[in-house]
Motif scaffolding. Sequence first.
Motif, PDB file in Angstrom:
ATOM      1  N   GLN A 161       0.825  -1.208   0.000  1.00 27.47           N
ATOM      2  CA  GLN A 161       0.000   0.000   0.000  1.00 27.47           C
ATOM      3  C   GLN A 161       0.861   1.261   0.000  1.00 27.47           C
ATOM      4  N   TRP A 162       1.991   1.209   0.668  1.00 29.25           N
ATOM      5  CA  TRP A 162       2.846   2.391   0.807  1.00 29.25           C
ATOM      6  C   TRP A 162       4.086   2.345  -0.092  1.00 29.25           C
ATOM      7  N   ASP A 163       4.108   1.406  -1.022  1.00 27.57           N
ATOM      8  CA  ASP A 163       5.221   1.322  -1.977  1.00 27.57           C
ATOM      9  C   ASP A 163       6.578   1.316  -1.282  1.00 27.57           C
ATOM     10  N   THR A 164       6.705   0.469  -0.268  1.00 26.97           N
ATOM     11  CA  THR A 164       7.966   0.384   0.466  1.00 26.97           C
ATOM     12  C   THR A 164       9.082  -0.086  -0.462  1.00 26.97           C
ATOM     13  N   PRO A 165      10.168   0.683  -0.561  1.00 28.36           N
ATOM     14  CA  PRO A 165      11.255   0.279  -1.463  1.00 28.36           C
ATOM     15  C   PRO A 165      12.154  -0.759  -0.800  1.00 28.36           C
ATOM     16  N   PRO A 166      12.935  -1.505  -1.571  1.00 28.43           N
ATOM     17  CA  PRO A 166      13.911  -2.417  -0.975  1.00 28.43           C
ATOM     18  C   PRO A 166      15.029  -1.613  -0.316  1.00 28.43           C
ATOM     19  N   LYS A 167      15.778  -2.243   0.537  1.00 28.17           N
ATOM     20  CA  LYS A 167      16.873  -1.549   1.220  1.00 28.17           C
ATOM     21  C   LYS A 167      17.905  -1.053   0.217  1.00 28.17           C
ATOM     22  N   TYR A 168      18.190  -1.876  -0.776  1.00 29.52           N
ATOM     23  CA  TYR A 168      19.105  -1.497  -1.856  1.00 29.52           C
ATOM     24  C   TYR A 168      18.466  -1.880  -3.186  1.00 29.52           C
ATOM     25  N   LEU A 169      18.776  -1.124  -4.212  1.00 31.79           N
ATOM     26  CA  LEU A 169      18.295  -1.474  -5.539  1.00 31.79           C
ATOM     27  C   LEU A 169      19.515  -1.685  -6.441  1.00 31.79           C
ATOM     28  N   GLY A 170      19.842  -0.742  -7.289  1.00 34.13           N
ATOM     29  CA  GLY A 170      21.025  -0.902  -8.126  1.00 34.13           C
ATOM     30  C   GLY A 170      20.690  -0.915  -9.595  1.00 34.13           C
ATOM     31  N   LYS A 171      21.745  -0.986 -10.406  1.00 28.18           N
ATOM     32  CA  LYS A 171      21.581  -0.981 -11.857  1.00 28.18           C
ATOM     33  C   LYS A 171      21.064  -2.336 -12.342  1.00 28.18           C
ATOM     34  N   PRO A 172      20.355  -2.341 -13.464  1.00 29.51           N
ATOM     35  CA  PRO A 172      19.841  -3.602 -14.012  1.00 29.51           C
ATOM     36  C   PRO A 172      20.965  -4.565 -14.384  1.00 29.51           C
ATOM     37  N   TYR A 173      20.730  -5.826 -14.107  1.00 28.56           N
ATOM     38  CA  TYR A 173      21.661  -6.894 -14.476  1.00 28.56           C
ATOM     39  C   TYR A 173      20.808  -8.060 -14.961  1.00 28.56           C
ATOM     40  N   PRO A 174      20.451  -8.064 -16.250  1.00 27.11           N
ATOM     41  CA  PRO A 174      19.516  -9.081 -16.768  1.00 27.11           C
ATOM     42  C   PRO A 174      19.975 -10.495 -16.460  1.00 27.11           C
ATOM     43  N   ILE A 175      19.016 -11.348 -16.083  1.00 30.92           N
ATOM     44  CA  ILE A 175      19.342 -12.722 -15.718  1.00 30.92           C
ATOM     45  C   ILE A 175      19.465 -13.572 -16.983  1.00 30.92           C
ATOM     46  N   GLU A 176      20.537 -13.328 -17.664  1.00 33.26           N
ATOM     47  CA  GLU A 176      20.855 -14.066 -18.895  1.00 33.26           C
ATOM     48  C   GLU A 176      22.365 -14.125 -19.014  1.00 33.26           C
ATOM     49  N   GLY A 177      22.864 -14.998 -19.842  1.00 34.66           N
ATOM     50  CA  GLY A 177      24.308 -15.143 -19.949  1.00 34.66           C
ATOM     51  C   GLY A 177      24.874 -15.728 -18.671  1.00 34.66           C
ATOM     52  N   SER A 178      26.040 -15.243 -18.267  1.00 30.18           N
ATOM     53  CA  SER A 178      26.707 -15.763 -17.069  1.00 30.18           C
ATOM     54  C   SER A 178      26.396 -14.907 -15.843  1.00 30.18           C
ATOM     55  N   GLY A 179      26.138 -15.591 -14.725  1.00 32.98           N
ATOM     56  CA  GLY A 179      25.876 -14.881 -13.474  1.00 32.98           C
ATOM     57  C   GLY A 179      27.085 -14.786 -12.567  1.00 32.98           C
ATOM     58  N   MET A 180      28.249 -15.245 -13.033  1.00 25.27           N
ATOM     59  CA  MET A 180      29.416 -15.328 -12.156  1.00 25.27           C
ATOM     60  C   MET A 180      29.864 -13.970 -11.625  1.00 25.27           C
ATOM     61  N   SER A 181      29.668 -12.924 -12.415  1.00 23.99           N
ATOM     62  CA  SER A 181      30.105 -11.607 -11.947  1.00 23.99           C
ATOM     63  C   SER A 181      29.241 -11.094 -10.798  1.00 23.99           C
ATOM     64  N   THR A 182      28.070 -11.709 -10.575  1.00 23.71           N
ATOM     65  CA  THR A 182      27.234 -11.295  -9.448  1.00 23.71           C
ATOM     66  C   THR A 182      27.703 -11.897  -8.131  1.00 23.71           C
ATOM     67  N   TRP A 183      28.627 -12.858  -8.190  1.00 21.62           N
ATOM     68  CA  TRP A 183      29.107 -13.466  -6.955  1.00 21.62           C
ATOM     69  C   TRP A 183      29.904 -12.472  -6.132  1.00 21.62           C
ATOM     70  N   LYS A 184      30.643 -11.591  -6.822  1.00 18.69           N
ATOM     71  CA  LYS A 184      31.447 -10.532  -6.203  1.00 18.69           C
ATOM     72  C   LYS A 184      32.555 -11.116  -5.339  1.00 18.69           C
ATOM     73  N   GLY A 185      33.403 -10.217  -4.845  1.00 15.18           N
ATOM     74  CA  GLY A 185      34.516 -10.658  -4.011  1.00 15.18           C
ATOM     75  C   GLY A 185      34.090 -11.025  -2.611  1.00 15.18           C
ATOM     76  N   SER A 186      32.822 -10.745  -2.288  1.00 16.13           N
ATOM     77  CA  SER A 186      32.353 -11.067  -0.939  1.00 16.13           C
ATOM     78  C   SER A 186      32.128 -12.562  -0.746  1.00 16.13           C
ATOM     79  N   ILE A 187      32.190 -13.320  -1.841  1.00 11.32           N
ATOM     80  CA  ILE A 187      32.050 -14.766  -1.742  1.00 11.32           C
ATOM     81  C   ILE A 187      33.273 -15.412  -2.384  1.00 11.32           C
ATOM     82  N   PRO A 188      34.392 -15.416  -1.667  1.00  8.64           N
ATOM     83  CA  PRO A 188      35.596 -16.051  -2.230  1.00  8.64           C
ATOM     84  C   PRO A 188      35.417 -17.550  -2.244  1.00  8.64           C
ATOM     85  N   ILE A 189      35.406 -18.102  -3.432  1.00  6.81           N
ATOM     86  CA  ILE A 189      35.105 -19.523  -3.531  1.00  6.81           C
ATOM     87  C   ILE A 189      35.777 -20.097  -4.776  1.00  6.81           C
ATOM     88  N   SER A 190      36.250 -21.296  -4.671  1.00 10.07           N
ATOM     89  CA  SER A 190      36.831 -21.957  -5.831  1.00 10.07           C
ATOM     90  C   SER A 190      35.764 -22.808  -6.497  1.00 10.07           C
TER      91      SER A 190
END
Length: 245
Positions: free
Chosen positions: A213-242
């Motif tokens: 009803q009050w159009d509560t926004p998310p805590k963070y939004l950000g630039k569009p990143y279409p869910i197509e192709g590879s998603g590996m760049s969304t892992w970011k450095g905050s998830i160091p993983i092999s």
Amino acid sequence: MTNRDSYINKTLRFLSRVKWKSLFLGLLVIFGILSFVTLASNLGFWILYENSVHTNQPSEIPEADVAIVPGAAVYGKTPSPILMDRLACGLELYKAGKVKKILLSGDNGKSDYNELRPMLEYMLSHHVKPDDIFVDHAGFRTLDTLIRAKEVFLVTKAIFVSQSFFLPRAMYLGKELELELYGYECNLRTYKKETYYLFREFSARMLAWWDIQWDTPPKYLGKPYPIEGSGMSTWKGSIPISIPK
């Protein structure tokens, strides 16, 4: 004490009783109205859910672009039973060819708490292609997860993977956000706090209604990143993983 004083004291005691009775009755009426609204609203959520597309069988659910797997509690690096079952069901949909991508959405807002790493590790250890895994680090609430799925990852049709007692709220939010959302129930066991979750959902659904009803926004939004192709760049450095070979 004079008769006049006695009369005044009796009058004051009578008025005092009337005052407290009126206050009590007023509070009782308010409580009754709020209870009725809450029950009616929750019934509305269940009616909407019953008329939505939801199932616990992968063969019965339509294909979609992505399975959205929302986060839940982790203990150190170990997923809670609720989260483990969501991951298992998201994997099941992927292996069955019902989705091409998996969007992991959870809480990574603190340095000492990370829901996403064990979620990502689970998918990789079960041989999901790294390119097919997208990670949303700001899925603090179901509302945030779904708004970001639509606005950041540009999702239009998805399968939301969760337990049946959480799904009515997610399906309501999806409908209000104009997402084509299907529900995949992943009740793979009896959960320790299931009764608590059922009661908590009463207030959570009211909050979801209020947020819409009050159009509560998310805590963070950000630039569009279409869910197509590879998603590996969304892992970011905050998830160091092999990546397992």
